[in-house]
Design a protein around this motif. Structure first.
Motif, PDB file in Angstrom:
ATOM      1  N   SER B  14       0.834  -1.201   0.000  1.00 31.25           N
ATOM      2  CA  SER B  14       0.000   0.000   0.000  1.00 31.25           C
ATOM      3  C   SER B  14       0.870   1.253   0.000  1.00 31.25           C
ATOM      4  O   SER B  14       2.064   1.214   0.286  1.00 31.25           O
ATOM      5  N   GLU B  42      -8.688  -0.182  -2.849  1.00 27.88           N
ATOM      6  CA  GLU B  42      -9.080  -0.289  -1.443  1.00 27.88           C
ATOM      7  C   GLU B  42      -8.400   0.851  -0.703  1.00 27.88           C
ATOM      8  O   GLU B  42      -7.224   1.138  -0.953  1.00 27.88           O
ATOM      9  N   GLY B  44      -8.371   3.543   3.094  1.00 23.38           N
ATOM     10  CA  GLY B  44      -8.837   4.023   4.382  1.00 23.38           C
ATOM     11  C   GLY B  44      -8.331   5.433   4.593  1.00 23.38           C
ATOM     12  O   GLY B  44      -7.239   5.781   4.133  1.00 23.38           O
ATOM     13  N   ASN B  61     -13.247   2.157   2.305  1.00 23.13           N
ATOM     14  CA  ASN B  61     -14.010   1.022   1.780  1.00 23.13           C
ATOM     15  C   ASN B  61     -13.334  -0.303   2.156  1.00 23.13           C
ATOM     16  O   ASN B  61     -13.632  -1.339   1.566  1.00 23.13           O
ATOM     17  N   CYS B  62     -12.423  -0.261   3.132  1.00 22.10           N
ATOM     18  CA  CYS B  62     -11.659  -1.443   3.533  1.00 22.10           C
ATOM     19  C   CYS B  62     -11.329  -1.282   5.008  1.00 22.10           C
ATOM     20  O   CYS B  62     -10.605  -0.341   5.389  1.00 22.10           O
ATOM     21  N   ASP B  63     -11.868  -2.155   5.845  1.00 22.92           N
ATOM     22  CA  ASP B  63     -11.688  -2.010   7.289  1.00 22.92           C
ATOM     23  C   ASP B  63     -10.221  -2.014   7.697  1.00 22.92           C
ATOM     24  O   ASP B  63      -9.800  -1.238   8.559  1.00 22.92           O
ATOM     25  N   GLU B  64      -9.449  -2.881   7.072  1.00 22.75           N
ATOM     26  CA  GLU B  64      -8.037  -2.979   7.460  1.00 22.75           C
ATOM     27  C   GLU B  64      -7.314  -1.653   7.216  1.00 22.75           C
ATOM     28  O   GLU B  64      -6.570  -1.174   8.077  1.00 22.75           O
ATOM     29  N   LEU B  65      -7.550  -1.062   6.046  1.00 22.88           N
ATOM     30  CA  LEU B  65      -6.834   0.176   5.725  1.00 22.88           C
ATOM     31  C   LEU B  65      -7.402   1.365   6.499  1.00 22.88           C
ATOM     32  O   LEU B  65      -6.674   2.295   6.844  1.00 22.88           O
ATOM     33  N   GLU B  66      -8.701   1.325   6.775  1.00 24.40           N
ATOM     34  CA  GLU B  66      -9.286   2.395   7.585  1.00 24.40           C
ATOM     35  C   GLU B  66      -8.681   2.368   8.996  1.00 24.40           C
ATOM     36  O   GLU B  66      -8.346   3.412   9.559  1.00 24.40           O
ATOM     37  N   ARG B  87      -4.521   0.799  -1.589  1.00 17.15           N
ATOM     38  CA  ARG B  87      -3.966  -0.430  -2.160  1.00 17.15           C
ATOM     39  C   ARG B  87      -4.669  -0.668  -3.483  1.00 17.15           C
ATOM     40  O   ARG B  87      -5.832  -0.306  -3.642  1.00 17.15           O
ATOM     41  N   LYS B  88      -4.016  -1.269  -4.438  1.00 19.28           N
ATOM     42  CA  LYS B  88      -4.554  -1.468  -5.792  1.00 19.28           C
ATOM     43  C   LYS B  88      -4.793  -0.122  -6.482  1.00 19.28           C
ATOM     44  O   LYS B  88      -5.716   0.026  -7.300  1.00 19.28           O
TER      45      LYS B  88
END
Lengths: 160, 160, 160, 160, 160, 160
Positions: B14, B42, B44, B61-66, B87-88
């Motif tokens: 990321s 993805e 956050g 839109n991504c819990d991990e990155l948020e 990411r992406k």
């Protein structure tokens, strides 16, 4: 961590713009901005790659200024920094074009003044914190100073 | 006053963008920039409200990155900062859109490198002074390095 | 070199924007941005010339705010800085217009919070390194906090 | 002088952007915007040189779309026009980047609708006057329509 | 194909901005631009969806102006057009913010003058070709006219 | 209503930019853009005021080009149009700066080609519908043409 000042001096009659970017492509993109927005200018550009080979990437149309930019960039020693030195052109003509280059994060300064770049250093890695751009203010302008200032800008044709 | 370095590490693969804004609305506005300019990404986003409840505001839109963005923002601990982890997608695709978000003041960095954020702390309050973004430069590129660089950018299709 | 914090306090109900520019023309240009983009606002602008007479240049449509801007700019004491204080208008309405003023390098902050400007000083010359803008974050918002935040922005009409 | 409508139809699932530029360099510049702002997209670009050899200049990363863009540009037949056709990407992600390409004068449309380009022709030379982009409006939305619209934009994630 | 002029008249004291966009999201985005950039303004926005239900989408903070915008948009009858009518604010304060809305293609006019919108119509579908904005020029200004013009702009405070 | 073509011819070696604006202030603002972004250029600007005295407003640093711009603007005869003629500078250097002038609605063209401006006229009032900019395309470039084009842009230094 240590905080240091790196003196940046540029060839007589030139201006320097220093900023933060995020990718190696910015060297070519800044070249194209100068080539198309500052016709007749001489310039050199350096960018400090911050991973892999970690080279100072360089572009320009004038060997002297390209070398001066690379030297300044190496002396600053921080990652993802660009240094642009120009002659026969002024930053006012190109600064907005530089700010919208797609990899540029921010611009620390655009100046012909004596310049100190404040860097933080830790574990052999550095970051730019800010710049000391020219002299400290000595006082507030009077109404007469204001009139002179406005007259000057109209004399050089920058304001109407 | 004390000056410290806050290490920011982001999930594998990321990139992180950190900047200064001036209002809580920037959390939603940055979300909309990512949703419309980086389709398939993805991401956050975290923003550190600096008055009233002083909460880390978060979108994504991504819990991990948020969560990663909120953690990094809390660790930095300065007011009116945003942290965006993606990411992406790459910052080059969205950086100009971020810079014109109406509450964004500036962008400190956009990077996938190991990152140290330099903060000043006084009376329990903090401000970001700058970033240490990746490694220090090791030397100036040769003409052959320059050709390799240009070839690489054309191979990935970023330059024509 | 010494690093100091300069406290900037602005008149009740006003906001301050501080940034780096590169030329004396920015005083008039920032004036025109405020006059055309923030109709009904009261404002004062100061710019610290960094060579020659080294005067704090000033513009505005309100003596109190023009003096407050000049005082803050003098207290910061760095070269090529602008301070803009506005009342009856918010930075969100003018920040993008300020960012594209052709001499503006970057914007350090736009805030109504208590503000500390971090400066480096060496040989009587100063540079801005960053700002401490308001209070530190106290925690991460819950889902309920998020809903309240979104409702608030829609209540004031900023989001739809 | 004669005024005609040129029908532009694009391959299934693609969008078209048509605009006016002022120089041959725009073909490569638009390519670079697509390559860096619409990762994963397929696209073709055509530009109608309007002096000298008067060739349709073409770029892209997909032969089918490059040919479609060139065909549309040739059918329109006006000087200094660009036609950009994209698939697996939407104009909303790239339109601001296109608008700041340094040779772009304006953008006539960005659409997936059936499209008619209105051209004026005189002495074998043509100019674009405007576009007929999709169908005519049938009525004004009710409050319920408005809610559906807002819900739709939130469902696809474009608004928060 | 037929070419017609649609007269657009706006409520006393208001200005109208008409442009081409490419997606339904522009209704909300233009609303947010007005809400944040023209504080204290009354405004109405209409957008002509050009596929599916083909409704005039509408936003605003003033029923009268929202209805006036929808009526004008319906009368113009072209797809993907927006009409923005504002009172207690001037286009000069918001035009740059409108131009960078991510779905906006171009802006045909921003005016308080009597306005004719030139449309092409074919098979019941329409496109905007241009506008007749106010009266024709009657002559070239003299040096004295120029001085009056400059004095006027300084009297209203728009120029310094 | 009648549709006509107005031929615009500019002095040898000059380029012309034509656009739509919304206020008399644009004459001075365009002057300042040219003065600061195209150093060394000669230029003339005309703007057709569309209410009150309805004068062609004019600015510039070269009488010949100022007169040429005023003549072209008068010949076009539409309200709220600007005509900018430049020599010793190219539109590519200034077009982005023109597009962000706060009163500019759009830019119809930027060209050194023979130019026809298509206008609609009704009741003695006119509007610009579009431009016929140079010659019609004669065919699609071959791969060899593409290589020549790319080589040419690199020879003049515009691309790297």
């Amino acid at each position: 961590m240590e905080i240091k000042i790196v003196s940046v001096s540029v060839p007589q009659g030139s201006n320097v713009v220093i900023g933060q970017t995020h990718f190696i492509k910015s060297a070519e993109d800044l070249y194209e901005v100068m080539a198309t927005h500052a016709q007749g200018a001489e310039f050199g550009i350096a960018f400090s790659e911050a991973s892999g080979p970690c080279l100072i990437r360089r572009e320009g149309n004038c060997d002297e200024l390209e070398k001066a930019a690379a030297d300044a960039c190496m002396a600053i020693g921080a990652g993802h920094i660009f240094v642009l030195i120009m002659r026969k052109a002024y930053p006012i003509s190109v600064l907005n074009a530089i700010k919208v280059v797609q990899e540029v994060c921010n611009v620390f300064c655009a100046t012909a003044n004596p310049l100190g770049v404040v860097v933080a250093e830790a574990d052999g890695r550095r970051g730019v914190l800010g710049v000391i751009d020219g002299d400290a203010p000595k006082g507030v302008e009077s109404d007469a100073d204001r009139e002179s200032r406005k007259a000057f800008l109209r004399k050089i044709g920058y304001k109407r």
